[in-house]
Scaffold this active site. Structure first.
Site, PDB file in Angstrom:
ATOM      1  N   ASP A   1      35.184 -12.165  16.914  1.00  0.00           N
ATOM      2  CA  ASP A   1      35.059 -12.005  15.466  1.00  0.00           C
ATOM      3  C   ASP A   1      33.597 -12.360  15.121  1.00  0.00           C
ATOM      4  OD1 ASP A   1      35.868 -12.223  12.622  1.00  0.00           O
ATOM      5  OD2 ASP A   1      35.596 -14.371  12.968  1.00  0.00           O
TER       6      ASP A   1
ATOM      7  N   ASP B   1      31.913 -13.414  11.460  1.00  0.00           N
ATOM      8  CA  ASP B   1      31.649 -14.532  10.535  1.00  0.00           C
ATOM      9  C   ASP B   1      32.485 -15.757  10.888  1.00  0.00           C
ATOM     10  OD1 ASP B   1      29.884 -13.504   8.157  1.00  0.00           O
ATOM     11  OD2 ASP B   1      31.236 -11.878   8.676  1.00  0.00           O
TER      12      ASP B   1
ATOM     13  N   ASP C   1      38.088 -17.027  13.677  1.00  0.00           N
ATOM     14  CA  ASP C   1      38.256 -18.231  12.852  1.00  0.00           C
ATOM     15  C   ASP C   1      39.143 -18.010  11.633  1.00  0.00           C
ATOM     16  OD1 ASP C   1      36.422 -16.504  11.527  1.00  0.00           O
ATOM     17  OD2 ASP C   1      35.877 -18.175  10.234  1.00  0.00           O
TER      18      ASP C   1
HETATM   19  O1  LIG Z   1      36.172 -10.696  10.346  1.00  0.00           O
HETATM   20  P1  LIG Z   1      34.901 -11.413  10.038  1.00  0.00           P
HETATM   21  O2  LIG Z   1      33.738 -10.928  10.859  1.00  0.00           O
HETATM   22  O3  LIG Z   1      35.047 -12.901  10.120  1.00  0.00           O
HETATM   23  O4  LIG Z   1      34.585 -11.039   8.519  1.00  0.00           O
HETATM   24  C1  LIG Z   1      35.401 -11.586   7.480  1.00  0.00           C
HETATM   25  C2  LIG Z   1      34.595 -11.626   6.224  1.00  0.00           C
HETATM   26  O5  LIG Z   1      33.382 -12.297   6.564  1.00  0.00           O
HETATM   27  C3  LIG Z   1      32.383 -12.394   5.576  1.00  0.00           C
HETATM   28  O6  LIG Z   1      32.776 -13.357   4.632  1.00  0.00           O
HETATM   29  C4  LIG Z   1      32.860 -14.663   5.171  1.00  0.00           C
HETATM   30  O7  LIG Z   1      31.564 -15.078   5.605  1.00  0.00           O
HETATM   31  C5  LIG Z   1      30.575 -15.194   4.557  1.00  0.00           C
HETATM   32  C6  LIG Z   1      29.243 -15.538   5.198  1.00  0.00           C
HETATM   33  O8  LIG Z   1      29.317 -16.713   5.962  1.00  0.00           O
HETATM   34  C7  LIG Z   1      31.038 -16.246   3.549  1.00  0.00           C
HETATM   35  O9  LIG Z   1      30.116 -16.341   2.476  1.00  0.00           O
HETATM   36  C8  LIG Z   1      32.420 -15.843   3.003  1.00  0.00           C
HETATM   37  O10 LIG Z   1      32.919 -16.864   2.149  1.00  0.00           O
HETATM   38  C9  LIG Z   1      33.422 -15.627   4.139  1.00  0.00           C
HETATM   39  O11 LIG Z   1      34.650 -15.108   3.657  1.00  0.00           O
HETATM   40  C10 LIG Z   1      32.094 -11.044   4.974  1.00  0.00           C
HETATM   41  O12 LIG Z   1      31.173 -11.194   3.916  1.00  0.00           O
HETATM   42  C11 LIG Z   1      33.342 -10.325   4.534  1.00  0.00           C
HETATM   43  O13 LIG Z   1      33.010  -9.025   4.107  1.00  0.00           O
HETATM   44  C12 LIG Z   1      34.272 -10.222   5.714  1.00  0.00           C
HETATM   45  O14 LIG Z   1      35.464  -9.559   5.342  1.00  0.00           O
END
Ligand SMILES: O=P(O)(O)OC[C@H]1O[C@H](O[C@H]2O[C@H](CO)[C@@H](O)[C@H](O)[C@H]2O)[C@H](O)[C@@H](O)[C@@H]1O
Length: 388
Positions: free
Chosen positions: A121, A123, A313
């Protein structure tokens, strides 16, 4: 259908919300739709507006909104200072989900004779969580580690972000990418040594939803524009409404706004990630299905000698952890500092630990290849000396 504006006062938080109520009210009250996210209590299927029922609606809505806010809060729990009770919880959770670093030897021995395939994954796994989604960069050290990893194991990035965006962060052409929660899959653009022609893999099971997501994205931007701190992201086959920087007192109102848009789109559903509401097509496709699709593309569909490892995560990663449990193959690693309900077998606390784990995998593989090479050379030498 008539629409009434109803002011709902939440007795707990004292927040007043103005909510448009349509009569009759449809039964589609569930806001969150994954198994892990129990739908909040909803109203009955038909409501006639009278003084008495308005009070009932207020009561139900208030309970429902509280329930949404609870769910939003739980989506990314704030780390409190440690207390004996909390560390007891963590300790007993760690017994169920031990550190993948502590269990490294056991993990390696379970993978013996099998091809490890890595699913990562983005983020919160490869990059730390930050307030601004556009600033969620991965470190050069992490990039170098993932590059090495991909030299030894087929490696895929599986993200909620749109594929182009996650690629712009990772910038490694030799990987597989599954963006938009697996709804946009592409093979390596640089030749893959694992499967010839893998770069041709392109799978977009939700392509018909593209115009709808675009439309919903614009509506979400519009309806939430007065909410300070909100951020709406267009992730191509899904949209994300971030509330990390929104005052908690406004979360109920925000959930209500998102729901009012979604009500008009029965083919879309809402799930949650870390301080984010994710709007996606109702099709039966998720990170778990993407993992299965990628294994199949790599030629491991019905193999028993494959060992998939998925590190993530988020709640949306649970679908992939669950698939691994069901297949009884490989395992999931949850990146978390706090105890969470999970289908993962092991845990790592944060991206820096993920990097250490990936480096150990690379080192182990290098050593075992060197050992195999040495043994093969010794055999060749013995054969040669027998011939002479
Ligand atoms: O599947 P992932 O790669 O984990 O993506 C899930 C979402 O991640 C991002 O949002 C998350 O990370 C951001 C930056 O650290 C944070 O600001 C936010 O609160 C988290 O939810 C991304 O911006 C989303 O579009 C994804 O869906």
């Amino acid at each position: 259908m008539t629409q009434q504006n109803v002011v709902v006062s939440d007795p707990k938080s004292g927040i007043n919300l103005t909510i448009p109520v349509k009569v009759p009210v449809s039964n589609s009250s569930a806001l969150f739709t994954t198994a892990a996210q129990k739908p909040p209590p909803g109203p009955g299927s038909c409501i006639t507006i009278s003084r008495k029922t308005l009070v009932e609606i207020n009561g139900n809505n208030s309970a429902r909104i509280n329930s949404w806010v609870e769910s939003m809060r739980a989506s990314s729990p704030t780390h409190h200072k440690s207390s004996p009770a909390l560390s007891d919880d963590l300790n007993s959770w760690m017994v169920q989900h031990p550190s993948a670093l502590d269990m490294f030897e056991q993990i390696i021995s379970a993978s013996k004779g099998k091809q490890i395939v890595m699913f990562l994954d983005y983020d919160g796994t490869l990059s730390p969580i930050v307030e601004d989604p556009d600033q969620a960069f991965m470190s050069d050290a992490m990039r170098a580690t993932v590059r090495k990893l991909a030299r030894y194991f087929p490696t895929a990035i599986v993200s909620g972000r749109c594929r182009d965006k996650v690629y712009s962060f990772v910038r490694l052409a030799e990987l597989y990418y599954a963006g938009s929660h697996g709804m946009d899959i592409k093979g390596p653009s640089k030749g893959s040594k694992y499967k010839k022609g893998a770069h041709a893999v392109l799978f977009q099971p939700a392509s018909e939803f593209l115009p709808m997501i675009d439309e919903v994205y614009k509506e979400l931007v519009d309806i939430t524009k007065s909410t300070e701190g909100v951020r709406v992201e267009n992730n191509k086959f899904c949209a994300s409404v971030h509330f990390r920087c929104v005052d908690e007192k406004k979360w109920g109102e925000l959930a209500q706004q998102v729901r009012s848009v979604l009500k008009e789109y029965p083919k879309l559903r809402l799930t949650q990630g870390r301080k984010v509401l994710e709007i996606r097509p109702t099709i039966k496709w998720d990170k778990g299905k993407a993992l299965e699709f990628l294994l199949e593309s790599l030629g491991y569909a019905n193999c028993t000698d494959v060992f998939p490892v998925y590190i993530g995560d988020d709640r949306t990663d649970e679908d992939a952890f669950q698939v691994l449990r069901e297949r009884d193959q490989g395992f999931g690693i949850l990146v978390s500092k706090t105890p969470k309900d999970t289908h993962a077998s092991y845990s790592l606390q944060e991206p820096s630990e993920v990097m250490v784990f990936l480096r150990r995998l690379v080192e182990w593989k290098k050593l075992s290849l060197r050992r195999q090479f040495r043994i093969r050379r010794q055999i060749e030498e013995m054969k040669a000396s027998l011939r002479n």
